[in-house]
Design a protein around this motif. Sequence first.
Motif, PDB file in Angstrom:
ATOM      1  N   VAL A  98      -8.348  12.073 -12.542  1.00 44.22           N
ATOM      2  CA  VAL A  98      -7.080  12.141 -11.817  1.00 44.22           C
ATOM      3  C   VAL A  98      -6.293  13.380 -12.233  1.00 44.22           C
ATOM      4  CG1 VAL A  98      -4.862  10.994 -11.404  1.00 44.22           C
ATOM      5  CG2 VAL A  98      -6.961   9.635 -11.511  1.00 44.22           C
ATOM      6  N   ASP A  99      -6.168  13.602 -13.553  1.00 42.19           N
ATOM      7  CA  ASP A  99      -5.373  14.725 -14.032  1.00 42.19           C
ATOM      8  C   ASP A  99      -5.729  15.014 -15.489  1.00 42.19           C
ATOM      9  OD1 ASP A  99      -3.164  16.594 -13.358  1.00 42.19           O
ATOM     10  OD2 ASP A  99      -2.146  15.608 -15.017  1.00 42.19           O
ATOM     11  N   GLU A 100      -5.370  16.213 -15.922  1.00 45.28           N
ATOM     12  CA  GLU A 100      -5.554  16.593 -17.322  1.00 45.28           C
ATOM     13  C   GLU A 100      -4.279  17.244 -17.822  1.00 45.28           C
ATOM     14  OE1 GLU A 100      -8.527  19.258 -20.137  1.00 45.28           O
ATOM     15  OE2 GLU A 100      -8.574  19.540 -17.970  1.00 45.28           O
ATOM     16  N   TYR A 151       5.428  10.684 -16.086  1.00 47.12           N
ATOM     17  CA  TYR A 151       4.250  11.547 -15.975  1.00 47.12           C
ATOM     18  C   TYR A 151       3.363  11.122 -14.800  1.00 47.12           C
ATOM     19  CZ  TYR A 151      -0.286  13.571 -17.117  1.00 47.12           C
ATOM     20  OH  TYR A 151      -1.491  14.229 -17.064  1.00 47.12           O
ATOM     21  N   ILE A 155       2.313  13.138 -11.182  1.00 42.34           N
ATOM     22  CA  ILE A 155       0.969  13.583 -10.830  1.00 42.34           C
ATOM     23  C   ILE A 155       0.316  12.795  -9.699  1.00 42.34           C
ATOM     24  CG2 ILE A 155       0.523  14.503 -13.126  1.00 42.34           C
ATOM     25  CD1 ILE A 155      -1.335  12.038 -13.583  1.00 42.34           C
TER      26      ILE A 155
END
Length: 157
Positions: A98-100, A151, A155
């Motif tokens: 999904v995200d970093e 957060y 995102i």
Amino acid sequence: MELSSKCPPLASYLTVYKNNLYVGKFDKDSNTKLGIYEINGLDTSLVKLIDVPFKKVQGLAIYEYKDELYYLFSCSFGRRSNSSLIVSKLVNNKFVFVDELVLPCMLEQVSIYNKELVMVFESDSLYYNVNIINCAKEKIKDVLYLDINKYLKDIIK
């Protein structure tokens, strides 16, 4: 899924979410498996093994946001390399990226406490800072907290 022929991973990191224990093994060079165990009183039984497509996993936290579970893997190795918090979801028994979030070196365990992601680093450990030439490039002395709702809101579209 046939589990009898597969060995559960050795424990390098673990977390508990609801009635399940999640156990994973660190490997800096290859992907590993995450063992999911059902906790039933004093007994646990292996429910499934899932491939973890991320290397250098040091910790795992699981968080429910908008009725979906997110798996937050801390990935780190070395005193001079940045760490990563990899956010993923489990879709059809596979982790989907999904995200970093890039973080300072030597991120270890992550946990959820009061809707905050709690992050522990080992970069200020004397063990890793005896030799000034090989010391950590950034030293995190304290536990860091991240507002996980904010957060994820930022995102996830």
